[in-house]
Design an enzyme around this catalytic site. Structure first.
Site, mmCIF file in Angstrom:
data_model
loop_
_atom_site.group_PDB
_atom_site.id
_atom_site.type_symbol
_atom_site.label_atom_id
_atom_site.label_comp_id
_atom_site.label_asym_id
_atom_site.label_seq_id
_atom_site.Cartn_x
_atom_site.Cartn_y
_atom_site.Cartn_z
ATOM 1 N N HIS A 80 1.005 -1.418 0.382
ATOM 2 C CA HIS A 80 -0.107 -0.378 -0.016
ATOM 3 C C HIS A 80 1.253 0.710 0.026
ATOM 4 O O HIS A 80 2.405 0.991 0.660
ATOM 5 C CB HIS A 80 -0.913 0.157 1.109
ATOM 6 C CG HIS A 80 -2.125 -0.602 0.961
ATOM 7 N ND1 HIS A 80 -2.879 -0.702 1.962
ATOM 8 C CD2 HIS A 80 -2.570 -2.534 0.137
ATOM 9 C CE1 HIS A 80 -3.964 -2.011 1.390
ATOM 10 N NE2 HIS A 80 -3.292 -2.737 0.513
ATOM 11 N N GLU A 82 0.722 4.079 2.118
ATOM 12 C CA GLU A 82 1.462 4.445 2.990
ATOM 13 C C GLU A 82 3.058 3.966 3.466
ATOM 14 O O GLU A 82 3.585 4.270 3.997
ATOM 15 C CB GLU A 82 0.152 4.390 4.223
ATOM 16 C CG GLU A 82 -0.791 5.293 4.112
ATOM 17 C CD GLU A 82 -1.556 4.084 3.697
ATOM 18 O OE1 GLU A 82 -3.252 4.198 3.652
ATOM 19 O OE2 GLU A 82 -1.585 2.965 2.637
ATOM 20 N N CYS A 108 -6.009 1.161 5.534
ATOM 21 C CA CYS A 108 -6.731 -0.128 5.715
ATOM 22 C C CYS A 108 -6.015 -0.412 7.768
ATOM 23 O O CYS A 108 -4.773 0.489 8.040
ATOM 24 C CB CYS A 108 -6.398 -1.341 5.582
ATOM 25 S SG CYS A 108 -4.551 -1.359 5.021
ATOM 26 N N CYS A 111 -2.230 -0.839 7.692
ATOM 27 C CA CYS A 111 -1.202 0.671 7.210
ATOM 28 C C CYS A 111 -1.656 1.352 8.714
ATOM 29 O O CYS A 111 -0.431 2.288 9.188
ATOM 30 C CB CYS A 111 -1.680 1.239 5.832
ATOM 31 S SG CYS A 111 -1.433 0.300 4.863
#
Length: 165
Positions: A80, A82, A108, A111
């Protein structure tokens, strides 16, 4: 010429979110492109990232699908935005403490844990389209318990952040 400064410039929040959105344009994901921009308290960009395949995993062979057997979808493999922004950071971990992260999509739960562990204390996002998912409910619980502020970016003058090249 009036000699006055321009009045229609974008805010710091809009600027950093636009950088996150621009970073998202590097994503090879056909369905979801997300970017992230980490910023210090004095408005200096510390790192950026976008969602994609891990280093060494060929974009051509990466399973970009959303449907089917779990191991044949992108979900167990994709990094992801992040995570990538935090891992791309090359400074002292101390510099991430109390920083802000701008991201298109609310983080999420995985993250959220990485954000918390990095020391980032403020999340600014554009969309929370998965707000009712268990993952995002867990993210909010994690952020609340760990004193990480999160807020949806309110665009000034209702201007959409749009990058046209």
């Amino acid at each position: 010429m009036s000699g006055e400064k321009r009045k229609d410039y974008i805010s710091w929040d809009e600027y950093f979110m636009a950088i996150a959105k621009l970073s998202a344009m590097r994503s090879k994901d056909p369905s979801t492109q997300v970017g992230a921009c980490i910023v210090s308290n004095d408005n200096r960009i510390l790192s950026i990232g976008y969602n994609g395949a891990p280093n060494g995993f060929s974009d051509e062979e990466f399973p970009w699908g959303k449907q089917g057997e779990n191991l044949e979808t992108k979900y167990p493999y994709v990094c992801h935005a992040e995570m990538n922004a935090i891992l791309n950071f090359r400074g002292s971990k101390k510099d991430l403490e109390n920083a802000k992260i701008y991201v298109d999509l609310f983080p999420c739960n995985e993250c959220a844990k990485i954000i918390i562990q990095s020391g980032i204390k403020h999340v600014i996002f554009l969309s929370d389209k998965y707000a009712d998912s268990d993952n995002n409910k867990a993210s909010r619980r994690l952020f609340d318990q760990c004193h990480v502020k999160y807020e949806k970016l309110k665009l000034e003058n209702h201007k959409p952040i749009q990058i046209d090249l």
